[in-house]
Design an enzyme around this catalytic site. Structure first.
Site, PDB file in Angstrom:
ATOM      1  N   TYR A  42      -2.105  -0.618  10.014  1.00  0.00           N
ATOM      2  CA  TYR A  42      -2.058  -0.988   8.622  1.00  0.00           C
ATOM      3  C   TYR A  42      -0.960  -0.452   8.037  1.00  0.00           C
ATOM      4  O   TYR A  42       0.043  -1.206   7.129  1.00  0.00           O
ATOM      5  CB  TYR A  42      -3.357  -0.317   8.101  1.00  0.00           C
ATOM      6  CG  TYR A  42      -3.212  -0.960   6.477  1.00  0.00           C
ATOM      7  CD1 TYR A  42      -3.576  -2.052   5.987  1.00  0.00           C
ATOM      8  CD2 TYR A  42      -3.064   0.091   5.405  1.00  0.00           C
ATOM      9  CE1 TYR A  42      -4.031  -2.398   4.647  1.00  0.00           C
ATOM     10  CE2 TYR A  42      -3.137  -0.265   4.215  1.00  0.00           C
ATOM     11  CZ  TYR A  42      -3.640  -1.360   3.674  1.00  0.00           C
ATOM     12  OH  TYR A  42      -3.791  -1.737   2.407  1.00  0.00           O
TER      13      TYR A  42
ATOM     14  N   SER B  52       0.807  -1.018  -0.273  1.00  0.00           N
ATOM     15  CA  SER B  52       0.055  -0.037   0.114  1.00  0.00           C
ATOM     16  C   SER B  52       0.892   1.257   0.005  1.00  0.00           C
ATOM     17  O   SER B  52       1.960   1.242   0.414  1.00  0.00           O
ATOM     18  CB  SER B  52      -0.831   0.065   1.181  1.00  0.00           C
ATOM     19  OG  SER B  52      -1.656   1.171   1.479  1.00  0.00           O
TER      20      SER B  52
END
Length: 192
Positions: free
Chosen positions: A167, A154
């Site tokens: 995350y 990501s």
């Protein structure tokens, strides 16, 4: 040579973890459209079946595999089904991942009162949920002497774009793990 032929995956077998999610299902459809037979891994049986049905409706081959990426026994069972049905594994796409609200800072939940449990859940899903499938499916690739492993990360791994501390940290770990794995596999299994 045509683009389709140049990038053909005809005769290849691909596994997509998180294949029931938005990104994973799109990747599975793309692999199938290039000619690969695709194993759709996800925890949701109905969703895995829908993704596989959408792929098979186009004339490609797909198999739903209800599997939790954090459960080695389920991963091993999925590997055996794929190997038995299609002879081996050529490609693994680790697209499983996600976040939890309890690991995201906001006005009420600050960095200083995030729980370790929430952070650990997100790290386990994203990092361990990438490493474990690679161990299980990668072992089958090593036995065959070839394969490709693709780990999905990501932008949050490189820049703190949002409030997703767990995350972002987990995806940064996935980036580091991916570089480590490439080095390790090249060192151990590439011809010199």
């Amino acid at each position: 040579m045509s683009v389709e032929r140049l990038f053909s995956l005809q005769g290849k077998v691909a596994i997509v973890t998180g294949g029931t999610g938005v990104l994973g299902s799109a990747l599975a459809r793309g692999l199938a459209s290039a000619g690969a037979r695709v194993g759709i891994l996800g925890r949701r049986a109905a969703q895995a079946a829908l993704v596989a049905e959408a792929i098979t409706a186009t004339g490609s081959a797909a198999m739903p595999l209800v599997t939790d990426v954090l459960d080695r026994a389920q991963l091993e069972a999925a590997r055996e089904l794929i190997v038995e049905a299609w002879g081996g594994i050529d490609i693994v796409v680790n697209a499983a991942g996600g976040n939890r609200a309890a690991a995201t800072v906001n006005d009420d939940l600050t960095f200083f009162n995030l729980t370790t449990d929430a952070l650990e859940d997100v790290v386990r899903l994203n990092l361990h949920g990438t490493i474990l499938p690679t161990q299980v499916f990668g072992a089958a690739m090593v036995q065959r002497g070839s394969g490709s492993i693709i780990n999905i990360s990501s932008m949050a791994a490189q820049k703190p774009l949002t409030r997703v501390i767990g995350y972002g940290a987990a995806k940064a770990a996935v980036d580091n793990y991916t570089r480590w794995l490439a080095t390790e596999l090249a060192r151990k299994y590439s011809p010199t």
